[in-house]
Design a protein around this motif. Structure first.
Motif, mmCIF file in Angstrom:
data_model
loop_
_atom_site.group_PDB
_atom_site.id
_atom_site.type_symbol
_atom_site.label_atom_id
_atom_site.label_comp_id
_atom_site.label_asym_id
_atom_site.label_seq_id
_atom_site.Cartn_x
_atom_site.Cartn_y
_atom_site.Cartn_z
ATOM 1 N N ILE A 14 -18.497 14.909 -25.373
ATOM 2 C CA ILE A 14 -18.113 13.570 -25.868
ATOM 3 C C ILE A 14 -16.617 13.376 -25.609
ATOM 4 O O ILE A 14 -16.187 12.317 -25.153
ATOM 5 N N ARG A 15 -15.848 14.438 -25.880
ATOM 6 C CA ARG A 15 -14.385 14.328 -25.754
ATOM 7 C C ARG A 15 -13.958 13.739 -24.404
ATOM 8 O O ARG A 15 -13.044 12.930 -24.343
ATOM 9 N N ASP A 16 -14.655 14.139 -23.328
ATOM 10 C CA ASP A 16 -14.273 13.651 -21.995
ATOM 11 C C ASP A 16 -14.567 12.158 -21.832
ATOM 12 O O ASP A 16 -14.153 11.546 -20.849
ATOM 13 N N HIS A 17 -15.328 11.602 -22.761
ATOM 14 C CA HIS A 17 -15.744 10.190 -22.595
ATOM 15 C C HIS A 17 -15.142 9.271 -23.660
ATOM 16 O O HIS A 17 -15.549 8.128 -23.780
ATOM 17 N N VAL A 18 -14.176 9.815 -24.402
ATOM 18 C CA VAL A 18 -13.537 8.992 -25.432
ATOM 19 C C VAL A 18 -12.495 8.099 -24.768
ATOM 20 O O VAL A 18 -11.529 8.584 -24.180
ATOM 21 N N ILE A 19 -12.708 6.788 -24.866
ATOM 22 C CA ILE A 19 -11.747 5.878 -24.229
ATOM 23 C C ILE A 19 -10.878 5.171 -25.275
ATOM 24 O O ILE A 19 -9.950 4.460 -24.949
ATOM 25 N N TYR A 20 -11.251 5.342 -26.550
ATOM 26 C CA TYR A 20 -10.364 4.853 -27.614
ATOM 27 C C TYR A 20 -10.438 5.834 -28.780
ATOM 28 O O TYR A 20 -11.526 6.311 -29.126
ATOM 29 N N LYS A 21 -9.295 6.139 -29.363
ATOM 30 C CA LYS A 21 -9.286 7.092 -30.486
ATOM 31 C C LYS A 21 -8.187 6.709 -31.475
ATOM 32 O O LYS A 21 -7.051 6.447 -31.081
ATOM 33 N N ARG A 22 -8.572 6.669 -32.745
ATOM 34 C CA ARG A 22 -7.572 6.438 -33.806
ATOM 35 C C ARG A 22 -7.957 7.314 -34.988
ATOM 36 O O ARG A 22 -9.141 7.418 -35.331
ATOM 37 N N SER A 23 -6.981 7.973 -35.576
ATOM 38 C CA SER A 23 -7.272 8.769 -36.778
ATOM 39 C C SER A 23 -6.690 8.066 -37.993
ATOM 40 O O SER A 23 -5.828 7.170 -37.869
ATOM 41 N N TYR A 24 -7.154 8.476 -39.182
ATOM 42 C CA TYR A 24 -6.760 7.789 -40.426
ATOM 43 C C TYR A 24 -6.934 8.784 -41.577
ATOM 44 O O TYR A 24 -7.990 9.407 -41.691
ATOM 45 N N ALA A 25 -5.905 8.963 -42.396
ATOM 46 C CA ALA A 25 -6.058 9.881 -43.546
ATOM 47 C C ALA A 25 -5.054 9.509 -44.642
ATOM 48 O O ALA A 25 -4.615 8.357 -44.717
ATOM 49 N N HIS A 26 -4.702 10.509 -45.459
ATOM 50 C CA HIS A 26 -3.934 10.257 -46.686
ATOM 51 C C HIS A 26 -2.783 9.271 -46.524
ATOM 52 O O HIS A 26 -2.629 8.349 -47.309
ATOM 53 N N ARG A 27 -1.943 9.536 -45.517
ATOM 54 C CA ARG A 27 -0.743 8.702 -45.446
ATOM 55 C C ARG A 27 -1.091 7.258 -45.103
ATOM 56 O O ARG A 27 -0.380 6.330 -45.500
ATOM 57 N N ASP A 28 -2.222 7.048 -44.419
ATOM 58 C CA ASP A 28 -2.651 5.671 -44.141
ATOM 59 C C ASP A 28 -3.197 5.009 -45.409
ATOM 60 O O ASP A 28 -2.948 3.833 -45.660
ATOM 61 N N PHE A 29 -3.957 5.779 -46.200
ATOM 62 C CA PHE A 29 -4.472 5.210 -47.459
ATOM 63 C C PHE A 29 -3.305 4.796 -48.358
ATOM 64 O O PHE A 29 -3.356 3.760 -49.019
ATOM 65 N N LYS A 30 -2.253 5.627 -48.346
ATOM 66 C CA LYS A 30 -1.095 5.269 -49.184
ATOM 67 C C LYS A 30 -0.395 4.030 -48.624
ATOM 68 O O LYS A 30 -0.071 3.101 -49.361
ATOM 69 N N ALA A 31 -0.141 4.036 -47.310
ATOM 70 C CA ALA A 31 0.610 2.922 -46.709
ATOM 71 C C ALA A 31 -0.183 1.615 -46.786
ATOM 72 O O ALA A 31 0.365 0.561 -47.097
ATOM 73 N N ASP A 32 -1.481 1.678 -46.525
ATOM 74 C CA ASP A 32 -2.269 0.440 -46.446
ATOM 75 C C ASP A 32 -2.684 -0.091 -47.808
ATOM 76 O O ASP A 32 -2.776 -1.301 -48.013
ATOM 77 N N TYR A 33 -2.997 0.821 -48.761
ATOM 78 C CA TYR A 33 -3.587 0.357 -50.032
ATOM 79 C C TYR A 33 -2.812 0.822 -51.263
ATOM 80 O O TYR A 33 -3.297 0.650 -52.379
ATOM 81 N N ASN A 34 -1.663 1.476 -51.059
ATOM 82 C CA ASN A 34 -0.939 2.068 -52.203
ATOM 83 C C ASN A 34 -1.868 2.992 -52.992
ATOM 84 O O ASN A 34 -1.893 2.974 -54.227
ATOM 85 N N ALA A 35 -2.628 3.786 -52.271
ATOM 86 C CA ALA A 35 -3.663 4.612 -52.913
ATOM 87 C C ALA A 35 -3.045 5.821 -53.623
ATOM 88 O O ALA A 35 -2.314 6.598 -52.998
ATOM 89 N N PHE A 36 -3.370 5.956 -54.893
ATOM 90 C CA PHE A 36 -2.890 7.074 -55.708
ATOM 91 C C PHE A 36 -3.338 8.389 -55.062
ATOM 92 O O PHE A 36 -4.530 8.605 -54.855
ATOM 93 N N ARG A 37 -2.392 9.237 -54.759
ATOM 94 C CA ARG A 37 -2.626 10.542 -54.125
ATOM 95 C C ARG A 37 -3.421 10.420 -52.810
ATOM 96 O O ARG A 37 -4.124 11.329 -52.416
#
Ligand SMILES: Cc1cc2nc3c(=O)[nH]c(=O)nc-3n(C[C@H](O)[C@H](O)[C@H](O)COP(=O)(O)OP(=O)(O)OC[C@H]3O[C@@H](n4cnc5c(N)ncnc54)[C@H](O)[C@@H]3O)c2cc1C
Length: 510
Positions: free
Chosen positions: A409-432
């Motif tokens: 699959i990796r060889d066929h990925v033409i778009y990739k975005r990751s998302y985790a803790h720091r995005d939850f905080k930045a986007d939603y002011n998510a506690f912890r």
């Protein structure tokens, strides 16, 4: 003059509260920090793919029916629902996977094939779960949970005894099933509640009823279609939605106990009532003065959070035949992963993960011949979230995913975005950096959850996944309706006119 309500946040809970209040005759404005409504259920588009950013499981269709019915509508007025069959696939190893059939007879046969005789026991398990669903979803979750007295009717006390509130889900499940695969199948929906089956009340077998009897559904176009529908209904009722407005303060004049205005980075909004649908802890720690908080830092630090998530949104330039719409990789030790989420929080050694391919059902979310992939690893909140760690997990789960589907699959990925803790905080002011709020443990249920009403500011209310009834799309809808009823009880509107909607649709279609 109409009473003016300011709702902070255009997530499911904020939209639900705002729509209900506008329907009751209040003048309602939602202030939302992001460029799009939906909160954790926003979407984005890239390279011809449409990615739902958060929820992907549409469960409890009756709750959505109830929501829209309040306003004389049905979900079908806004989006097309399809029932998935199989509901989902559970992968126990590279050559060991089961599809969960949507029909109950098929499900019983599957259970019997894994553990002879378990099909009949599944019937009894679901019969009890149906009762819990009936009481839980039609009664308990609609309680504002402001006082124990709400639960002190004889009928409810009788219900509590039959709800198995004080028995753990794990021991309840083991009364019916013993094969490890069946236990995993039965315990999987509990993971949504953000706690281990040992720490979750058996009452939550209502989730099994929801999933197995009521089904797994998908709104064509994606989960964000629900948001679009809610925005459209809110505006029809007269709600004004102001996007790109980051609330900075709920202003209570010095010495007073009444919020008078809400201040954003762009302006000031007068308010008779404020309903905060943003992360509860953020409102307490950043939007009101310390003396106006319901809970101190020690309280918040003791809360058991549901897991956060590491997510990958992938555009793949070919189809992946072996995947279904929902694929749960239970090919590693759940006990170890759970320990690394709850008991000894750290990045997991060998995590379970979930892969969703909505393009299996909905060709509209990927270009022709391509697959839309959403990968989710549940992880402890508050971990150090950096690029190298995200990449390490990308490789780890891709190796397992490719091992299962039998192709690269990796060889066929033409778009990739990751998302985790720091995005939850930045986007939603998510506690912890939380993804889905508080864990549904017994000690964080009903009146033991953060209250939907401020104890210090008389006209400040809370709604959303950190207050009652809890996390998930259906509970967030209910939370908004419940808080709207509480507002109406305390701040009755003199008259109840329909506010004409002079606004053009504020829904921003990217
Ligand atoms: C990855 C993921 C997968 C999930 N999967 C499922 C699923 O499959 N099924 C399911 O039922 N549930 C699922 N959930 C849970 C569900 O999405 C949430 O419980 C629900 O969306 C919470 O809604 P909410 O309105 O409480 O909060 P939110 O969606 O967070 O809304 C709060 C809003 O407040 C805004 N806000 C915050 N601070 C401010 C401020 N200062 N000023 C103005 N606005 C502000 C935010 O931008 C946001 O729009 C999932 C959640 C995640 C993250």
């Amino acid at each position: 003059m109409l009473k003016r309500v300011i709702v902070i946040g255009a997530g499911f809970a904020g939209l639900s509260a705002a729509t209900s209040l506008a329907d009751k005759g209040y003048e309602v404005t939602i202030l939302e920090k992001n460029e799009m409504a939906g909160g954790r259920a926003r979407l984005f588009r890239a390279k011809g793919f449409t990615f739902d950013m958060g929820p992907s499981w549409y469960w409890m269709p009756d709750v959505f029916e109830t929501y829209f019915a309040r306003f004389g509508k049905t979900p079908a007025d806004y989006y097309d629902l399809v029932r998935l069959n199989p509901s989902y696939t559970v992968i126990f190893g590279p050559n060991d996977a089961v599809d969960l059939p949507a029909d109950l007879e098929g499900l019983k046969q599957l259970f019997d094939s894994i553990e002879p005789g378990s099909g009949v026991r599944l019937d009894e398990f679901l019969r009890q779960a149906a009762y819990k669903y009936e009481v839980g979803i039609n009664n308990f979750v609609w309680k504002p949970s402001r006082s124990i007295t709400e639960f002190l009717s004889l009928k409810l006390l009788y219900d509590v005894t039959r709800l198995d509130v004080f028995q753990s889900f794990a021991s309840h499940a083991r009364k019916f099933f013993s094969h490890p695969k069946l236990l995993q199948l039965i315990e999987f929906p509990i993971l949504f509640l953000g706690a281990t089956p040992q720490n979750t009340p058996a009452m939550y077998s209502l989730m099994n009823y929801a999933e197995m009897a009521l089904g797994t559904w998908y709104p064509m176009g994606g989960m964000h279609e629900i948001v679009k529908a809610m925005v459209s209904l809110a505006e029809e009722k007269g709600v004004t939605i102001r996007l790109n407005q980051t609330v900075q303060k709920i202003d209570v004049p010095k010495g007073g106990t009444v919020a008078k205005r809400v201040i954003t980075d762009k302006g000031t909004f007068e308010a008779d009532v404020v309903v905060a649908g943003a992360d509860y802890n953020h409102v307490e720690t950043s939007l009101v003065e310390p003396g106006q908080r319901n809970y101190d830092d020690a309280y918040w630090q003791k809360r058991v959070m549901a897991p956060s998530s590491l997510l990958f949104y992938l555009g793949v330039n070919r189809r992946i035949p072996r995947l279904q719409h929902h694929n749960l990789f239970f090919d590693e030790d759940f006990a170890l992963h759970a320990e690394e989420i709850y008991t000894n929080p750290r990045w997991p050694t060998r995590p379970l993960f979930y892969a969703s391919a909505p393009s299996k059902t909905d060709p509209g979310v990927a270009p022709n011949g391509c697959e839309n992939l959403f990968l989710l690893i549940p992880v402890a909140p508050d971990l150090l979230d950096d690029e190298p760690t995200r990449e390490r997990y990308y490789d780890l789960i891709m190796t397992r995913l490719e091992g299962y589907v039998g192709e690269s699959i990796r060889d066929h990925v033409i778009y990739k975005r990751s998302y985790a803790h720091r995005d939850f905080k930045a986007d939603y002011n998510a506690f912890r950096g939380n993804a889905y709020g508080l864990a549904n443990t017994l000690m964080q249920t009903a009146i033991l959850k953060p209250s939907l009403k401020s104890k210090k500011v008389t006209n400040l209310f809370y709604t959303g996944q950190l207050t009652v009834p809890g996390p998930g799309v259906p509970p967030s809808l209910i939370s908004g309706l419940v808080v709207a009823d509480e507002v109406a009880k305390e701040f009755a509107q003199a008259e109840s006119p329909t506010v004409p909607n002079s606004q053009k649709s504020s829904y921003k279609n990217l």
